[in-house]
Design a protein around this motif. Structure first.
Motif, PDB file in Angstrom:
ATOM      1  N   ALA A  48      35.839 -43.839 -64.569  1.00  0.00           N
ATOM      2  CA  ALA A  48      34.919 -45.393 -64.753  1.00  0.00           C
ATOM      3  C   ALA A  48      33.543 -45.077 -65.785  1.00  0.00           C
ATOM      4  O   ALA A  48      33.230 -44.019 -65.703  1.00  0.00           O
ATOM      5  N   GLY A  71      32.247 -50.303 -54.780  1.00  0.00           N
ATOM      6  CA  GLY A  71      32.783 -51.019 -55.874  1.00  0.00           C
ATOM      7  C   GLY A  71      34.102 -51.533 -55.622  1.00  0.00           C
ATOM      8  O   GLY A  71      34.689 -51.557 -54.240  1.00  0.00           O
ATOM      9  N   ASP A  87      35.673 -53.000 -63.337  1.00  0.00           N
ATOM     10  CA  ASP A  87      35.928 -51.542 -63.747  1.00  0.00           C
ATOM     11  C   ASP A  87      37.197 -51.123 -62.761  1.00  0.00           C
ATOM     12  O   ASP A  87      37.022 -50.568 -61.667  1.00  0.00           O
ATOM     13  N   HIS A 143      29.627 -48.742 -65.202  1.00  0.00           N
ATOM     14  CA  HIS A 143      28.252 -48.703 -64.359  1.00  0.00           C
ATOM     15  C   HIS A 143      27.342 -48.162 -65.075  1.00  0.00           C
ATOM     16  O   HIS A 143      26.093 -48.652 -65.191  1.00  0.00           O
ATOM     17  N   THR A 144      27.487 -47.258 -66.220  1.00  0.00           N
ATOM     18  CA  THR A 144      26.560 -46.624 -67.187  1.00  0.00           C
ATOM     19  C   THR A 144      26.178 -47.663 -68.147  1.00  0.00           C
ATOM     20  O   THR A 144      25.020 -47.527 -68.565  1.00  0.00           O
ATOM     21  N   THR A 161      32.150 -52.609 -60.160  1.00  0.00           N
ATOM     22  CA  THR A 161      32.184 -51.236 -60.571  1.00  0.00           C
ATOM     23  C   THR A 161      33.566 -50.574 -59.856  1.00  0.00           C
ATOM     24  O   THR A 161      33.858 -51.421 -59.119  1.00  0.00           O
ATOM     25  N   SER A 162      33.750 -49.432 -60.232  1.00  0.00           N
ATOM     26  CA  SER A 162      34.978 -48.751 -59.782  1.00  0.00           C
ATOM     27  C   SER A 162      34.562 -48.544 -58.410  1.00  0.00           C
ATOM     28  O   SER A 162      35.761 -48.581 -57.443  1.00  0.00           O
ATOM     29  N   GLY A 163      33.661 -47.890 -57.935  1.00  0.00           N
ATOM     30  CA  GLY A 163      33.415 -47.577 -56.584  1.00  0.00           C
ATOM     31  C   GLY A 163      33.747 -46.172 -56.298  1.00  0.00           C
ATOM     32  O   GLY A 163      33.782 -45.194 -56.996  1.00  0.00           O
ATOM     33  N   SER A 217      24.232 -48.880 -60.197  1.00  0.00           N
ATOM     34  CA  SER A 217      25.167 -47.836 -58.922  1.00  0.00           C
ATOM     35  C   SER A 217      26.592 -48.139 -59.065  1.00  0.00           C
ATOM     36  O   SER A 217      26.970 -49.218 -59.167  1.00  0.00           O
ATOM     37  N   ASN A 218      27.075 -46.992 -58.720  1.00  0.00           N
ATOM     38  CA  ASN A 218      28.667 -46.988 -58.621  1.00  0.00           C
ATOM     39  C   ASN A 218      29.004 -46.508 -56.936  1.00  0.00           C
ATOM     40  O   ASN A 218      29.912 -46.276 -56.814  1.00  0.00           O
ATOM     41  N   SER A 219      28.029 -47.003 -56.250  1.00  0.00           N
ATOM     42  CA  SER A 219      28.260 -46.226 -54.835  1.00  0.00           C
ATOM     43  C   SER A 219      29.308 -47.031 -54.128  1.00  0.00           C
ATOM     44  O   SER A 219      30.011 -46.725 -53.040  1.00  0.00           O
TER      45      SER A 219
END
Length: 218
Positions: A89, A102, A83, A92-93, A129-131, A98-100
């Motif tokens: 972003a 990434g 992502d 993650h959904t 994920t994007s982070g 989690s997106n904590s």
């Protein structure tokens, strides 16, 4: 009438990741056709990194990226889905994770690439994920760290798919596209104006990026 929120969210997830929930559906077959068409368009080339984008926001590119990644994984290939939409972003959904930590955290040197990898419930499909929200997405996505990350990913994965922002909205998508072997352009039937689609194609041509497919999203 009262609708159970949890059931509603589960139903929404099934609709979003339809290639996982309903692999024998017509839509899932269409994604398999998209995968096949991409393979034909890069036949004979060592093409493994593909960017998924659209002319404007809200045309279904993230849904397309997720389902295409699942489809490729179902064909026994190891896939990494990234992502790189650092402004909006959403992957993650889709995968309820989690997106904590990434992509931004890797590019900022806070964690290693391997620590950012999330193993999804789909066999052979991993996710980054994007982070953490970044204030400098253009710098991060055009950095040497991003190029190194993609090189590292290719050592472990057969295909890397990158979900990005809309190509006409921000600069970072154009810069990221140049690091990929090809681009899949997603346009929404009835929403995307011909002028926008043509402009997006022109931007890709100007950047000397190969357009490997156009997906008409219903």
């Amino acid at each position: 009438m009262v609708i159970n929120k949890k059931k509603k969210q589960t139903a929404a997830k099934k609709r979003t990741l339809i290639t996982s929930s309903y692999p024998d559906s017509i839509i899932s077959e269409q994604f398999r056709m998209i995968q096949t068409n991409i393979k034909f368009s890069v036949a004979g080339e060592d093409s493994k990194i593909f960017l998924i984008t659209s002319p404007s926001d809200g045309e279904g590119k993230s849904t397309t990226a997720a389902n295409l990644a699942i489809t490729i994984a179902q064909q026994k290939e190891k896939v990494l889905l990234i992502d790189a939409n650092l402004r909006k972003a959403s992957l993650h959904t889709f995968f309820k994770t989690s997106n904590s930590n990434g992509l931004t955290d890797v590019l900022n040197g806070r964690i290693s690439f391997y620590d950012a990898i999330i193993h999804t419930e789909i066999g052979r499909l991993d996710l980054v994920t994007s982070g953490t929200v970044a204030n400098n997405p253009v710098e991060l996505l055009s950095s040497q760290m991003m190029r190194d990350l993609l090189k590292t990913a290719l050592r472990s994965y057969d295909v890397v798919l990158i979900d990005s922002n809309a190509i006409l909205d921000v600069t970072d998508t154009k810069l990221l596209a140049k690091q990929c072997d090809g681009v899949v352009l997603v346009i929404q039937n009835g929403k995307t104006k011909f002028e926008k689609a043509a402009e997006a194609k022109k931007v890709l041509e100007f950047a000397k990026v190969k357009l490997v497919g156009v997906v008409m999203n219903q």
